[in-house]
Design a protein around this motif. Structure first.
Motif, PDB file in Angstrom:
ATOM      1  N   ASN A 109      21.692   9.757  16.263  1.00  0.00           N
ATOM      2  CA  ASN A 109      21.116  10.323  17.485  1.00  0.00           C
ATOM      3  C   ASN A 109      20.276  11.557  17.212  1.00  0.00           C
ATOM      4  OD1 ASN A 109      21.878   8.859  20.073  1.00  0.00           O
ATOM      5  ND2 ASN A 109      23.717   8.738  18.816  1.00  0.00           N
ATOM      6  N   ALA A 110      20.603  12.321  16.186  1.00  0.00           N
ATOM      7  CA  ALA A 110      19.766  13.468  15.810  1.00  0.00           C
ATOM      8  C   ALA A 110      18.389  12.977  15.378  1.00  0.00           C
ATOM      9  CB  ALA A 110      20.430  14.264  14.693  1.00  0.00           C
ATOM     10  N   VAL A 111      18.357  11.936  14.566  1.00  0.00           N
ATOM     11  CA  VAL A 111      17.076  11.402  14.085  1.00  0.00           C
ATOM     12  C   VAL A 111      16.271  10.807  15.240  1.00  0.00           C
ATOM     13  CG1 VAL A 111      16.010   9.634  12.628  1.00  0.00           C
ATOM     14  CG2 VAL A 111      17.893  11.027  11.729  1.00  0.00           C
ATOM     15  N   ASN A 150      16.491  11.280  18.544  1.00  0.00           N
ATOM     16  CA  ASN A 150      16.043  12.260  19.532  1.00  0.00           C
ATOM     17  C   ASN A 150      15.085  13.282  18.934  1.00  0.00           C
ATOM     18  OD1 ASN A 150      17.377  11.852  22.310  1.00  0.00           O
ATOM     19  ND2 ASN A 150      18.950  11.324  20.824  1.00  0.00           N
ATOM     20  N   GLY A 151      15.188  13.528  17.647  1.00  0.00           N
ATOM     21  CA  GLY A 151      14.196  14.370  16.984  1.00  0.00           C
ATOM     22  C   GLY A 151      12.817  13.718  17.012  1.00  0.00           C
ATOM     23  N   THR A 175      19.315  16.399  27.559  1.00  0.00           N
ATOM     24  CA  THR A 175      19.567  15.387  26.532  1.00  0.00           C
ATOM     25  C   THR A 175      21.048  15.364  26.185  1.00  0.00           C
ATOM     26  OG1 THR A 175      17.335  15.587  25.617  1.00  0.00           O
ATOM     27  CG2 THR A 175      19.031  14.678  24.166  1.00  0.00           C
ATOM     28  N   ALA A 208      11.127  19.835  17.799  1.00  0.00           N
ATOM     29  CA  ALA A 208      11.682  18.485  17.644  1.00  0.00           C
ATOM     30  C   ALA A 208      12.953  18.513  16.801  1.00  0.00           C
ATOM     31  CB  ALA A 208      10.645  17.562  17.017  1.00  0.00           C
ATOM     32  N   GLY A 255      16.616  17.496  18.093  1.00  0.00           N
ATOM     33  CA  GLY A 255      17.415  16.528  17.342  1.00  0.00           C
ATOM     34  C   GLY A 255      18.790  17.075  17.000  1.00  0.00           C
ATOM     35  N   GLY A 287      22.267  15.552  18.122  1.00  0.00           N
ATOM     36  CA  GLY A 287      23.230  15.157  17.097  1.00  0.00           C
ATOM     37  C   GLY A 287      24.596  15.770  17.314  1.00  0.00           C
TER      38      GLY A 287
END
Length: 164
Positions: free
Chosen positions: A23-25, A27-28, A62, A138, A142, A146
């Motif tokens: 999710n970090a990747v 949403n980043g 988010t 960004a 992310g 994350g």
């Protein structure tokens, strides 16, 4: 049937970390497209009524929305996995989504929302408005996603194994 809490904790942490990284990747990348083309993005601003997009205004929502979605997914997916691996008594894992699961997901989602909002509030109070590049914005978005994904997954899965 033996219930191994160390085994359960290992599974929970691994799944939560994987969810956090994914999710970090994702949403980043979404953040990159959202902030791309702007010269600078404020981390926070000094008024709640502004319509200006900030890193934390995006991050707080988010964290909340992601927590709602991932919490519900974790509830159903982990319930099946925990039954198959016999991580807890069946009575704990058979609790219904309405209202045990819904209450759990809402509680921890609101906790994630409140935590992200407080971080933004304290950021503004003590650091003021700081402008960052779209790339940094960004990356921070992310990171927020994350941490929220890791937190909600771990919290919901642990709560499912805890007797009331």
């Amino acid at each position: 049937m033996i219930h191994d809490s160390a085994k359960a904790n290992d599974i929970i942490q691994k799944e939560a970390i994987v969810s956090g990284i994914i999710n970090a990747v994702i949403n980043g990348i979404i953040g990159w497209f959202m902030f791309q083309g702007k010269a600078a993005i404020p981390m926070t601003v000094d008024t709640i009524s502004t319509h200006e997009k900030t890193v934390f205004s995006s991050g707080v929502m988010t964290a909340f929305m992601l927590s709602l979605i991932l919490g519900a997914i974790a509830f159903f997916n982990f319930g099946k996995k925990a039954k198959n691996l016999q991580l807890a008594p069946v009575e704990l894992l058979d609790r219904p989504f309405f209202f045990f699961g819904l209450r759990t997901v809402l509680f921890y989602s609101l906790f994630a929302f409140g935590t992200a909002a407080l971080v933004a509030l304290f950021w503004q109070k003590f650091l003021g408005t700081i402008l960052v590049t779209p790339l940094i914005a960004a990356i921070i978005l992310g990171l927020i996603a994350g941490v929220a994904a890791w937190f909600i997954n771990a919290a919901v899965m642990k709560e499912m194994l805890r007797p009331e």
